[in-house]
Design a protein around this motif. Structure first.
Motif, PDB file in Angstrom:
ATOM      1  N   THR A 141       0.816  -1.140   0.035  1.00 49.50           N
ATOM      2  CA  THR A 141      -0.087   0.131   0.032  1.00 49.50           C
ATOM      3  C   THR A 141       1.061   1.172  -0.021  1.00 49.50           C
ATOM      4  O   THR A 141       2.099   1.178   0.785  1.00 49.50           O
ATOM      5  CB  THR A 141      -0.917   0.042   1.248  1.00 49.50           C
ATOM      6  OG1 THR A 141      -1.579   1.327   1.336  1.00 49.50           O
ATOM      7  CG2 THR A 141      -0.274  -0.134   2.493  1.00 49.50           C
ATOM      8  N   TYR A 171      -4.206  -9.263   4.317  1.00 52.92           N
ATOM      9  CA  TYR A 171      -5.521  -9.504   4.087  1.00 52.92           C
ATOM     10  C   TYR A 171      -5.742 -11.074   4.475  1.00 52.92           C
ATOM     11  O   TYR A 171      -5.129 -11.943   3.768  1.00 52.92           O
ATOM     12  CB  TYR A 171      -5.834  -9.288   2.612  1.00 52.92           C
ATOM     13  CG  TYR A 171      -6.091  -7.866   2.469  1.00 52.92           C
ATOM     14  CD1 TYR A 171      -7.268  -7.200   2.078  1.00 52.92           C
ATOM     15  CD2 TYR A 171      -4.902  -6.881   2.384  1.00 52.92           C
ATOM     16  CE1 TYR A 171      -7.421  -5.615   1.993  1.00 52.92           C
ATOM     17  CE2 TYR A 171      -5.131  -5.572   2.283  1.00 52.92           C
ATOM     18  CZ  TYR A 171      -6.074  -4.830   1.904  1.00 52.92           C
ATOM     19  OH  TYR A 171      -6.427  -3.612   1.557  1.00 52.92           O
ATOM     20  N   ARG A 193      -9.242  -6.954   5.069  1.00 56.48           N
ATOM     21  CA  ARG A 193      -8.098  -6.361   5.507  1.00 56.48           C
ATOM     22  C   ARG A 193      -8.100  -6.459   7.082  1.00 56.48           C
ATOM     23  O   ARG A 193      -9.194  -6.462   7.748  1.00 56.48           O
ATOM     24  CB  ARG A 193      -8.504  -4.739   5.305  1.00 56.48           C
ATOM     25  CG  ARG A 193      -7.207  -3.869   5.751  1.00 56.48           C
ATOM     26  CD  ARG A 193      -7.484  -2.436   5.304  1.00 56.48           C
ATOM     27  NE  ARG A 193      -6.111  -1.486   5.953  1.00 56.48           N
ATOM     28  CZ  ARG A 193      -5.665  -1.066   4.968  1.00 56.48           C
ATOM     29  NH1 ARG A 193      -5.707  -0.895   3.852  1.00 56.48           N
ATOM     30  NH2 ARG A 193      -4.747  -0.150   5.537  1.00 56.48           N
ATOM     31  N   VAL A 247       0.093  -4.374   4.222  1.00 55.23           N
ATOM     32  CA  VAL A 247      -1.125  -4.906   4.998  1.00 55.23           C
ATOM     33  C   VAL A 247      -1.560  -6.404   4.803  1.00 55.23           C
ATOM     34  O   VAL A 247      -1.802  -6.938   3.446  1.00 55.23           O
ATOM     35  CB  VAL A 247      -2.143  -3.815   4.779  1.00 55.23           C
ATOM     36  CG1 VAL A 247      -3.459  -4.293   5.687  1.00 55.23           C
ATOM     37  CG2 VAL A 247      -1.772  -2.483   4.938  1.00 55.23           C
TER      38      VAL A 247
END
Length: 243
Positions: free
Chosen positions: A97, A121, A130, A119
């Protein structure tokens, strides 16, 4: 100088009262750079793992309650041709991200670090859920001026190691108590099913919202201005009376 070793059974163990809180520059140029060039580290405190991205974050060595965990991770490319790493674990995947952050040092000319934010998931890409798990992945690159264009610089990755910092982002005490090990927030369905009572004594009548057209029935008593909102055809609310 004797090398200090704080890694036991693949987990970093510091004496009580000590905290490992290095800056981005220290992680890149004091630890990752020394690891790649086989130089002596300031202290042996960061465990080694073969491709951290292959593991669910809560399964990695160390205490999940700790604020941050650090690992040297070997690179494992996803495809034979290319530098893209394999970031799929048993329960989900790591997704990058934002843009990479450049980390430079005045004493390391031509060598810089890059910090990538990822991140975690849960589920399969691209429809995963998420979580609050965040990874900062540090890489070492060399920057050279292109021979064909003096204003253009080429960045080439150095070595077979990256340094990863993993943490579970915590928003509030209430959300911490309702969070699963995977970092997802739990929902209390029983609490949501209970009827809610609204007291309009402290609210000006002109500011009240217009009633919505729905199948929900409401009964209001003029004696105390309290509304009892009941849910028809619901066994749990059949015992509630009207004020």
């Amino acid at each position: 100088m004797e090398r200090l070793n704080f890694v036991k059974n693949g987990v970093s163990r510091l004496p009580p009262g000590f905290r490992f809180q290095p800056t981005d520059e220290e992680l890149v140029f004091q630890y990752l750079k020394c690891k790649i060039f086989s130089s002596q580290l300031p202290a042996s405190i960061i465990p080694e793992i073969n491709n951290v991205s292959k593991y669910d974050p809560w399964d990695l060595p160390g205490n999940c309650d700790d604020e941050e965990r650090y690992f040297f991770s070997s690179k494992e490319v996803k495809y034979r041709r290319g530098n893209r790493m394999n970031r799929t674990s048993n329960s989900g995947y790591w997704k990058a991200t934002g843009s990479d952050k450049k980390i430079s040092s005045s004493i390391n000319n031509g060598i810089v670090g890059l910090r990538k934010t990822l991140v975690f998931y849960e589920g399969k890409s691209p429809n995963g859920s998420r979580t609050e798990w965040v990874m900062h992945e540090y890489r070492l690159v060399s920057v050279e001026t292109s021979a064909s264009n003096s204003s253009q610089k080429d960045a080439n990755e150095i070595g077979d190691w990256v340094l990863c910092r993993i943490s579970l982002k915590k928003r509030s005490i209430e959300s911490d108590n309702n969070t699963t090990p995977s970092g997802r927030t739990m929902v209390n369905n029983a609490e949501m099913a209970q009827p809610r009572f609204f007291d309009f004594l402290s609210v000006h009548h002109n500011s009240l919202p217009a009633p919505a057209h729905s199948s929900t029935s409401s009964t209001c008593s003029s004696s105390n201005n309290v509304v009892d909102v009941s849910f028809p055809n619901h066994e749990e609310t059949s015992g509630y009376g009207h004020f």
